[in-house]
Write a protein that holds these residues in place. Sequence first.
Motif, PDB file in Angstrom:
ATOM      1  N   VAL A 179       0.853  -1.190   0.000  1.00  0.00           N
ATOM      2  CA  VAL A 179       0.000   0.000   0.000  1.00  0.00           C
ATOM      3  C   VAL A 179       0.889   1.241   0.000  1.00  0.00           C
ATOM      4  CG1 VAL A 179      -1.801   1.284   1.243  1.00  0.00           C
ATOM      5  CG2 VAL A 179      -1.773  -1.217   1.338  1.00  0.00           C
ATOM      6  N   LEU A 180       0.602   2.151  -0.928  1.00  0.00           N
ATOM      7  CA  LEU A 180       1.288   3.442  -0.952  1.00  0.00           C
ATOM      8  C   LEU A 180       0.312   4.481  -0.406  1.00  0.00           C
ATOM      9  CD1 LEU A 180       3.770   5.157  -1.931  1.00  0.00           C
ATOM     10  CD2 LEU A 180       2.499   5.488  -4.062  1.00  0.00           C
ATOM     11  N   ILE A 181       0.740   5.209   0.621  1.00  0.00           N
ATOM     12  CA  ILE A 181      -0.152   6.187   1.245  1.00  0.00           C
ATOM     13  C   ILE A 181       0.322   7.602   0.906  1.00  0.00           C
ATOM     14  CG2 ILE A 181      -1.118   7.012   3.433  1.00  0.00           C
ATOM     15  CD1 ILE A 181      -0.318   4.133   4.540  1.00  0.00           C
ATOM     16  N   LEU A 182      -0.616   8.398   0.405  1.00  0.00           N
ATOM     17  CA  LEU A 182      -0.304   9.775   0.007  1.00  0.00           C
ATOM     18  C   LEU A 182      -1.302  10.731   0.646  1.00  0.00           C
ATOM     19  CD1 LEU A 182      -0.060   9.137  -3.857  1.00  0.00           C
ATOM     20  CD2 LEU A 182       1.817   9.126  -2.203  1.00  0.00           C
ATOM     21  N   TYR A 183      -0.905  11.980   0.792  1.00  0.00           N
ATOM     22  CA  TYR A 183      -1.825  13.019   1.257  1.00  0.00           C
ATOM     23  C   TYR A 183      -2.276  13.846   0.048  1.00  0.00           C
ATOM     24  CZ  TYR A 183       0.286  12.032   5.863  1.00  0.00           C
ATOM     25  OH  TYR A 183       0.730  11.439   7.006  1.00  0.00           O
ATOM     26  N   ALA A 184      -3.546  14.185   0.014  1.00  0.00           N
ATOM     27  CA  ALA A 184      -4.080  14.910  -1.144  1.00  0.00           C
ATOM     28  C   ALA A 184      -3.612  16.361  -1.199  1.00  0.00           C
ATOM     29  CB  ALA A 184      -5.606  14.862  -1.117  1.00  0.00           C
ATOM     30  N   ASP A 185      -2.932  16.802  -0.151  1.00  0.00           N
ATOM     31  CA  ASP A 185      -2.475  18.200  -0.171  1.00  0.00           C
ATOM     32  C   ASP A 185      -1.014  18.309  -0.605  1.00  0.00           C
ATOM     33  OD1 ASP A 185      -1.199  17.248   2.088  1.00  0.00           O
ATOM     34  OD2 ASP A 185      -1.977  18.780   3.454  1.00  0.00           O
ATOM     35  N   MET A 186      -0.512  17.274  -1.315  1.00  0.00           N
ATOM     36  CA  MET A 186       0.866  17.304  -1.817  1.00  0.00           C
ATOM     37  C   MET A 186       0.871  17.044  -3.317  1.00  0.00           C
ATOM     38  SD  MET A 186       2.958  15.918   1.350  1.00  0.00           S
ATOM     39  CE  MET A 186       4.291  16.531   0.429  1.00  0.00           C
ATOM     40  N   PRO A 187       0.355  17.997  -4.073  1.00  0.00           N
ATOM     41  CA  PRO A 187       0.088  17.748  -5.495  1.00  0.00           C
ATOM     42  C   PRO A 187       1.316  17.754  -6.404  1.00  0.00           C
ATOM     43  CG  PRO A 187      -0.506  19.993  -4.905  1.00  0.00           C
ATOM     44  CD  PRO A 187      -0.116  19.319  -3.633  1.00  0.00           C
ATOM     45  N   LEU A 188       2.460  18.179  -5.889  1.00  0.00           N
ATOM     46  CA  LEU A 188       3.603  18.350  -6.798  1.00  0.00           C
ATOM     47  C   LEU A 188       4.528  17.139  -6.848  1.00  0.00           C
ATOM     48  CD1 LEU A 188       4.419  22.054  -5.939  1.00  0.00           C
ATOM     49  CD2 LEU A 188       3.255  21.205  -7.954  1.00  0.00           C
TER      50      LEU A 188
END
Length: 449
Positions: A95-104
């Motif tokens: 599973v790769l976990i990302l935050y939606a507030d890191m668009p770059l």
Amino acid sequence: MLGVVILAAGQGTRMRSDLPKVLHPLGGRPMVFYTIEAARRLTSLPPVLVVGHGADEVRRAVGEAVTYVEQQEQLGTGHAVLQCRPALEGRVDEVLILYADMPLLTEATLRWVVDARREGGAVLSILTVVAEDPRGFGRVVRRSDGSVARIVEEADTTAEERAIRELNAGVYACDASWLWEHLPALPMSPKGEYYLTDLVGMATGEGRTVVAVAADDPTEVLGINTRVHLAEAEAVLRRRINRQWMEAGVTMVDPETVYIEPTVVIGTDTVIWPNTILRGQTVIGRHCRIGPNALIEDSTIGDRCRVVASVMERAVMEEGSDVGPFSHLRPGAHLGPGAHVGNFGEVKNSYLGAGAKMGHFSYVGDAEVGAGANIGAGTVTCNFDGKQKHRTLIGEEAFIGSGTMLVAPVRVGRGAVIGAGSVVTRDIPDETLAYGVPARERGKIVGSG
Ligand code: UD1
Ligand code: CA
């Protein structure tokens, strides 16, 4: 199989906005779109988007591209990931976990984090960044042997930890079964939240290795918590896009003042002058001159066109046509090859044929203008009778004298000549001279051939 989880349930309090943070536009599109697109390039499984605050609005904006998981109460990033367990358990092994507030974040960096965990045989890998300005990020605490020990959130740091400049970027690749086993055991933080970041200390506490990879470009990990961060991200995105177009053969006289959305396409040898904004589904051909001071949205421009200090919305310009300075092509305006709209012109829902000219102070709406016709200064198509819009047809090579009012519906014939100051209320046949108020036929044009 790799699954991607994107966290987007937080309120984004620091934005001070009615709009959920992840819907704030970056490069003209909600910021969450960037993470979703990156995720979709990494795995064929649709990303799982955790929504909560403003969930309905987020669902409406994002549509069907993702699997939604609702986090009813925003009890922290660890709690948010736990909500995805039913959607993913048994279906994915990482599973790769990302935050939606890191668009770059780029796809390459994300792959790198995923690969680092696989290659290191680790249960967890994280992305870090070394930066002078910590921006409220969690700090990466290392042991004396240099290995990662844990992450501490800024609010919970000691003075010594606070001085650490290796920061948690907020990207995590995890072994899926290890993740599902450990998430429920996350401790509650002093703030009353379950921090995802505490997984790092849990892993190392069990004697597991956590692999950290350091981002080499700190602009990639700009997290957006405030509108100041949003403007910073916008600047980074703008530079990326402008660089890409310059490398592809587009000249920018001053790229710092050129704003191009990611959806725009531009041909080689086109020159873009300062203060130009290109938005939406805009396509620009080769060898054009755009700007200074142009705003172009959802428009198509052929090769060798010129747009100076003008506004275009859902308009089309064919090869060699030009507009400006100070004109407005509104939705449905279509300039044929070599057509010319000079200063202070407005065109709406109208076709100007090849080489037609409309040099000064005119309004052409709901009209069809034949090839080679000349629209004199101050001509107006009076298309609206207060209730309905009507069409004006102007034949090829017609000459409309300055200050003419064309009261639609009306047709001016091919090669007809309308004298200056006329008010045309009836159709004028081909090759006919007409003038006056109201305009009347005064005879045939001789030798117009
Ligand atoms: C987080 C990290 C921090 C890291 C930083 C990098 C934690 C505890 N901290 O802090 O170490 O340096 O990101 O950008 O993870 N969200 C939910 N549900 C929740 C809470 C948050 O979905 O209950 C979502 C938010 O919508 C947001 C993301 O998770 O997209 C991150 O939350 P945010 O509050 O911005 O965390 P940071 O304080 O930035
Ligand atoms: Ca954040």
